[in-house]
Design a protein around this motif. Structure first.
Motif, PDB file in Angstrom:
ATOM      1  N   ILE A  74     -15.609 -49.695 -38.435  1.00  0.00           N
ATOM      2  CA  ILE A  74     -15.811 -48.658 -39.448  1.00  0.00           C
ATOM      3  C   ILE A  74     -14.842 -48.856 -40.609  1.00  0.00           C
ATOM      4  N   ASN A  75     -13.596 -49.214 -40.277  1.00  0.00           N
ATOM      5  CA  ASN A  75     -12.627 -49.404 -41.349  1.00  0.00           C
ATOM      6  C   ASN A  75     -12.934 -50.628 -42.195  1.00  0.00           C
ATOM      7  N   LEU A 112     -15.660 -49.388 -44.398  1.00  0.00           N
ATOM      8  CA  LEU A 112     -15.242 -48.437 -45.427  1.00  0.00           C
ATOM      9  C   LEU A 112     -14.448 -49.117 -46.526  1.00  0.00           C
ATOM     10  N   ALA A 113     -13.584 -50.058 -46.135  1.00  0.00           N
ATOM     11  CA  ALA A 113     -12.808 -50.769 -47.146  1.00  0.00           C
ATOM     12  C   ALA A 113     -13.754 -51.491 -48.104  1.00  0.00           C
ATOM     13  N   LEU A 165     -15.611 -48.922 -50.336  1.00  0.00           N
ATOM     14  CA  LEU A 165     -14.796 -48.411 -51.449  1.00  0.00           C
ATOM     15  C   LEU A 165     -14.673 -49.458 -52.552  1.00  0.00           C
ATOM     16  N   LEU A 166     -14.542 -50.724 -52.134  1.00  0.00           N
ATOM     17  CA  LEU A 166     -14.464 -51.813 -53.107  1.00  0.00           C
ATOM     18  C   LEU A 166     -15.750 -51.867 -53.930  1.00  0.00           C
ATOM     19  N   PHE A 174     -17.864 -49.392 -54.367  1.00  0.00           N
ATOM     20  CA  PHE A 174     -17.904 -48.182 -55.178  1.00  0.00           C
ATOM     21  C   PHE A 174     -17.057 -48.369 -56.426  1.00  0.00           C
ATOM     22  N   ALA A 175     -15.858 -48.916 -56.213  1.00  0.00           N
ATOM     23  CA  ALA A 175     -14.961 -49.132 -57.349  1.00  0.00           C
ATOM     24  C   ALA A 175     -15.600 -50.063 -58.370  1.00  0.00           C
TER      25      ALA A 175
END
Lengths: 553, 553
Positions: free
Chosen positions: A16-17, A20-21, A24-25, A27-28
Motif C-alpha cells: 500500500i505504501n 501511495l508513494a 502522490l508522485l 498526483f504531484a
C-alpha cells in the motif's frame, strides 16, 4: 514461525505504501507541482518494474530447481480464458510500447532518456510477466512465505500503479481533446521537430491502444492478487470443470448481443465524428447516444430481471466454500460499480438542479438512472451465478447411482443419458474418468458442504420410476438453463459493447455541458476522472465474469 | 427462499447508493454548485434520519413482542466499553445539537427552517440510536432477513453520511481559519443580527464539540455494520470473558502514557495560541510540534517493536474462527491507516522537491516518516494481539485437569493456583461456574479449533512434577504478559494523545506552507481534507483497539 496473518499485514502494508508513494508522485505531476518532472515519475515506475523483474526471475528459477515445493494448485485461479485475454491485451500493449519507442526516437533530441527507457523496460516487464502468469498463476505458495508475499504484493501494486499511470495519461488526453473543443489548447508538444515521418502516427495511434494497456495491467494485478491471497492457503481439492466455450445453444443471445455490439460501434463512430462540429450536430450526436444507451440498458435490465426470476424458481444451495478468486470477483463487481455510480448520481443531481434544460439533457436523466439500476441488477445476477453450486457434479452422482441401481452397469446407461442432457452433459465428458474411481472421487469432494446431503439423497432407494420422473423435470431444468445461458451470453456482449464508448473517448459527461455548469468545470472533471476508470473497468470485468457464467451454466 | 449472499448484495448496493447520492449532494454543496443550497442537503439528511428512526422503532417494538425470534447473541460485538464510549460521545453530540438549536433561535430571521429541524431530528435520532445500540448491538438477526438487512444497512450509511457531514463542516471551518490567517475571510456569516447574546458562544463552541460528534457517528456506523454482518450468521458458541479494566499491573505504562497526554495538551494549547501571531512565533510553534511528534512517535515505534519481539518469543497459535467484529477491526486499522498515509507521503515528497527549505521544514521529514512507520508497526501489533487465541481458557482447562489428577478435587486446589496467577486469574472469576459444569463447557467450546489439541495435551498423564514445572515457566509468561499489558496501555494513551491535535485544529500540514507551495493551494487542500478524517479516525480506533488489547492480554 511467523504467523501467516501477520505476514499478510506486513506485506500488504508495504504494498500500500509503495502504491501511495507512487500515487502522490503522479498526483504531484498531474497538478504541475513545483520541481516534479515527468522523468521523476517515470524513474520511480522503472525502478519498481525492475524490482519486480528481478523477483519474477528469482521465483521462476527457484520453482524450476525446487519443483517439489510447489505442488498445490488452485484450480479456480488463472482460468484459461483469462490467460488468453491477458495475452491479447499484452500483445497490444507491446505494440503500444513500440509506438512509444518510435515516438521517443523521433523526438530524442528534446525528450529525457527516461522516456525511452520506460517503454523498453515496460516491454520486457510485459513479456516476462505474461510468461510468469501463464506458468504460475495457479500456484499455491507454501514456502518462504514472507519473502514471496513481498514479491507478489510488490507485483500487484506495481501493476496497479502502471494502471493508474495509463488511466492518468488517457484522462489527460481526453481532457485535452475536450479543452481543444472548448477553444484552448494545452497539450504538451515536445519543443523540437520530429526527425522521422511517423511521429504523428505514433502520437495519434497511441491513444487508441491505451484502453488495452489499461485493461492488461488491471487484469494482471487481479491475477497476482489472487496468487497473493492463495499463499499458505490450504485448499480442499475440488475437481474443476474445464470450461469450454460453445456457441451451440446460445445462438439467440449471441445474435442479439452482436446486433448491440455492431450498433455500438456505429454509434461511437458517428458520435466521434459529429461531436464538436457544430452545436446542432453535437446535440444530435448526444441525443443519439442517450437514446441508444437507454434502449440497450433497458434490454439489459429486463434480461437481468428474467434471469433472477428464473433463479428464484429453481432452488439450489449456494457454494459457501472459501475461494479467493471468486470472492475477489464479487468484491470487484460491487466495488467498481460503487466507484462508477458517483458519475450517474452527479448527472442526476445536475439535471435536477440545473436552471435551464436544453431538450437533449432530459435524455440524460433516464440514461443515468438506468445505468445505476442495470449495474445493480447485473451484480446480483453475476454474483448469484458465481456462487451457485455447480449442479453437474451432483447430477453425475445421481446418474451414476441411478444407473447402478437400475441395471448394475454404468457404462450401458450413461450414453442414453448423455443424449438427453444435450448441451450440459457433453461438457462433462472431460471428467467421466473420475466417476468410475469412487475412492478418488470421494476424497476429492470431501471439502464440499452440500455433498453429504446429495449423497444421502442419492443413497435412498431409487427405482426406475424415480429415474423416469427425473427425466421430465430435467427437461424444464434444461430449458431454464438454456435461457440463462442465452441471457449470460447476451449480457456478455452488451457489456463488451458498453466498454467501447468510454474506453475510446465518448465522453457525454463532458460534452453535454450540463454538469459542468452546475458543478463547475474543475470539480466535475475531478468526479469524472475518478469515476470513469472504475466505470470502464466495471464493464470489462463484468464481461469477463459473464463469459465465465455463460460457459458454466 | 432468497439466498443470504444475495440479500447481502441487494442491501449493500442499496446502502452504497444512498451514501453516494448524499455524498454527491455534499460535494455539490461544498463546491458551491449552482442551485444547491444547504437546506437541500439538510433535507436529505433529515429524511434518511427519519427513515432510520421509523425502522428502529419498528425493530424495537417487534423484538419486544417476539422475543423468541432473536435468541442468538454475538458476544464479540458491542463490548461494554464500546457502548460506554459511544454514550459519552452521544452526550457531547446532544450538547452540540442544543448549541445548534440555540444558534438557530438567535438567527431564526435569516436561516431556513431546516437549520432548526436538523438539530432537533438529530437529537432524537441520537437518543433512540444509543438506546438501540445498547439493547440490540449483540443481536444476531435470523428472521425477515431482507427487510432487516435493509434497515440496518440504511442505518450504517446514514451514520456514515452524518459522519461525512461532520467532517465536511469541520474541514470547512479549519480551512476558513487557515484562510483567515492568510488575510482573506470567507466565512459565511448569517445576514442578520443575532437576537440573543449567546450566539457567539454557540458558534464558537460548536467547533470544539464537532470532533466528538464525528467520532460518535463513525463508532455507531461500525457497530451497526457488525450487526449487519451478523445477520443470518451461525455462531459457534464462545464464552466471552467479561473484559474488566484494572489499573493494577499497568502502572508504568499508564504513567508514561499520562505524561505524553499532558504534554500533548500543553503542546496543542501553545501551538494554537502562538500560530499566526508572527512569523517567528509560528515557526517556533511548528518546530515545537514536530520535535514533540518525533519524540512521541519514536517512543511508540520502540515499544511496538518490543511488543512484536515478545510475541515472536512466545509461540501461540492464531485464532482463525470467523468473526465479523474482529475482522472489521483489522480491516479498519489497515484501511484508515492507508487513508491517512497520503498525507505523510505528500509531506515527504514536498520536502524532497521543494526548492527552498526553511530550517523548521526539515523536522517535517523525520516526523512524516515516523508517522508511516509507527502506524505500520502498531497495526502489526494490534492485529496480532486481536487474533491471538485467548490463553486463559486453555490455562483453566489445564488447571482443572491437573487439579483433578493430583488431588481428585478441583475446589481445594483452585484457590492456591489463583494466588499464583495474580493478575490473570483474577479476571477469570466471572467464568468459574462454567468450569464445574463440564458438559456445558464442552458444548460451548466445540467450535474452537485449538481445543482438541489442548484436550489431548491435558488428557496425557499429568504428575505433580509437571505442575511444578509449569509454575516456573508460568512466571516468565507472566512477565511477558505484564510487559505487553504495559505497552498496550502506553500505546493506548499515546494514540489518544495523537488524536487531540488534528481533532482540535492543529494543522501543521497547512501552517508550514511547504506543501502548499509545492503542490499548489487547491490540490494540497484536497489531499489534506481527504486524508485527515482517516488520520483522526485511525487514532481513535487504534486507541479503542489498544484499550481492548490491554484488558485482554
Amino acid at each position: 514461525s511467523y504467523p501467516q496473518k501477520n505476514a499478510e499485514i506486513l506485506s500488504s502494508q508495504y504494498g500500500i505504501n509503495l502504491f501511495l508513494a507512487g500515487l502522490l508522485l503522479m498526483f504531484a505531476w498531474a497538478v504541475h507541482a513545483v520541481g516534479i518532472r515527468k522523468q521523476d515519475l517515470l524513474s520511480y515506475l522503472i525502478t519498481i518494474m525492475l524490482i519486480q523483474l528481478l523477483w519474477m526471475l528469482w521465483y521462476i528459477c527457484r520453482s524450476y530447481t525446487q519443483r517439489r515445493l510447489i505442488q498445490e494448485k488452485d484450480t479456480h485461479a488463472g482460468a484459461r480464458w483469462l490467460k488468453c485475454g491477458i495475452t491479447l491485451f499484452a500483445v497490444i500493449t507491446l505494440i503500444l510500447d513500440s509506438f512509444k519507442i518510435g515516438y521517443f526516437i523521433g523526438f530524442s533530441n528534446c525528450l529525457s532518456a527516461t522516456e525511452g527507457i520506460f517503454p523498453v523496460t515496460h516491454a520486457v516487464h510485459t513479456l516476462l510477466q505474461v510468461y510468469f502468469l501463464w506458468c504460475h498463476a495457479k500456484d499455491i505458495i507454501q514456502s518462504f512465505k514472507t519473502l514471496e508475499r513481498f514479491g507478489v504484493i510488490h507485483s500487484v501494486f506495481t501493476n496497479l500503479l502502471l494502471w493508474t499511470n495509463g488511466v492518468l495519461t488517457e484522462s489527460k488526453h481526453q481532457l485535452n481533446e475536450h479543452k481543444e473543443r472548448l477553444i484552448t489548447l494545452d497539450d504538451q508538444v515536445p519543443e523540437c521537430n520530429c526527425t522521422t515521418t511517423l511521429c504523428s502516427i505514433f502520437s495519434q495511434g497511441m491513444y487508441y491502444l491505451y484502453p488495452f494497456n489499461i485493461e492488461y495491467h488491471i487484469l494482471a494485478s487481479t491475477m497476482l492478487y489472487v496468487l497473493w491471497k492463495n499463499i499458505g492457503r490450504k485448499v480442499e481439492h475440488h475437481h474443476q470443470h474445464k470450461i469450454l466455450f460453445k456457441f451451440h445453444g446460445i445462438t439467440v443471445g449471441m445474435i442479439f448481443g452482436l446486433i448491440v455490439l455492431i450498433s455500438t460501434i456505429a454509434v461511437v463512430v458517428v458520435y466521434l465524428i459529429q461531436m464538436g462540429r457544430s452545436k446542432i450536430k453535437s446535440e444530435l450526436a448526444l441525443t443519439m447516444f442517450y437514446l441508444y444507451g437507454i434502449s440497450v440498458l433497458t434490454l439489459m435490465c429486463a434480461t437481468g430481471i428474467v434471469a433472477l426470476l428464473i433463479y428464484r424458481l429453481e432452488e439450489r444451495s449456494m457454494d459457501n466454500s472459501k475461494n479467493p478468486a471468486r470472492k475477489l470477483d464479487a468484491d470487484l463487481l460491487v466495488g467498481t460499480a460503487s466507484g462508477s455510480w458517483p458519475l450517474s448520481w452527479g448527472s442526476i443531481l445536475a439535471i435536477i438542479c440545473a436552471q435551464s434544460h436544453p431538450k437533449y439533457t432530459w435524455y440524460n436523466l433516464p440514461y443515468s438512472i438506468l445505468v445505476i439500476i442495470e449495474k445493480y441488477i447485473q451484480n446480483l445476477f453475476i454474483i448469484e451465478s458465481i456462487l451457485r453450486e455447480e449442479e453437474k457434479v451432483n447430477d453425475n452422482i445421481k446418474t451414476l447411482r441411478i444407473g447402478t441401481v437400475s441395471s448394475g452397469s454404468t457404462l450401458s446407461l450413461t450414453p442414453s443419458y448423455k443424449e438427453i442432457y444435450t448441451g450440459a452433459a457433453d461438457m462433462d465428458n472431460g471428467k467421466f474418468p473420475y466417476m468410475f474411481d469412487g475412492n478418488i472421487y470421494m476424497r476429492e469432494r470431501s471439502g464440499g458442504d452440500g455433498f453429504d446431503e446429495v449423497r444421502s439423497q442419492a443413497s435412498s432407494p431409487v427405482t426406475h420410476s424415480t429415474s423416469n420422473f427425473s427425466l421430465y423435470s430435467r427437461n424444464s431444468v434444461n430449458n431454464k438453463r438454456r435461457i440463462l445461458k442465452n441471457i449470460a451470453a447476451f449480457l456478455f456482449l452488451c457489456n463488451l459493447s458498453l466498454w467501447i464508448p468510454p474506453a475510446f473517448g465518448c465522453r457525454p459527461e463532458y460534452d453535454n455541458g450540463l454538469e459542468e455548469i452546475v458543478f463547475g468545470f474543475e470539480p466535475w472533471i475531478i468526479v469524472v476522472n475518478l469515476a470513469m476508470p472504475f466505470s470502464i473497468f466495471y464493464r470489462m470485468h463484468s464481461a469477463a465474469s459473464l463469459f465465465e457464467v455463460s460457459c458454466k451454466t
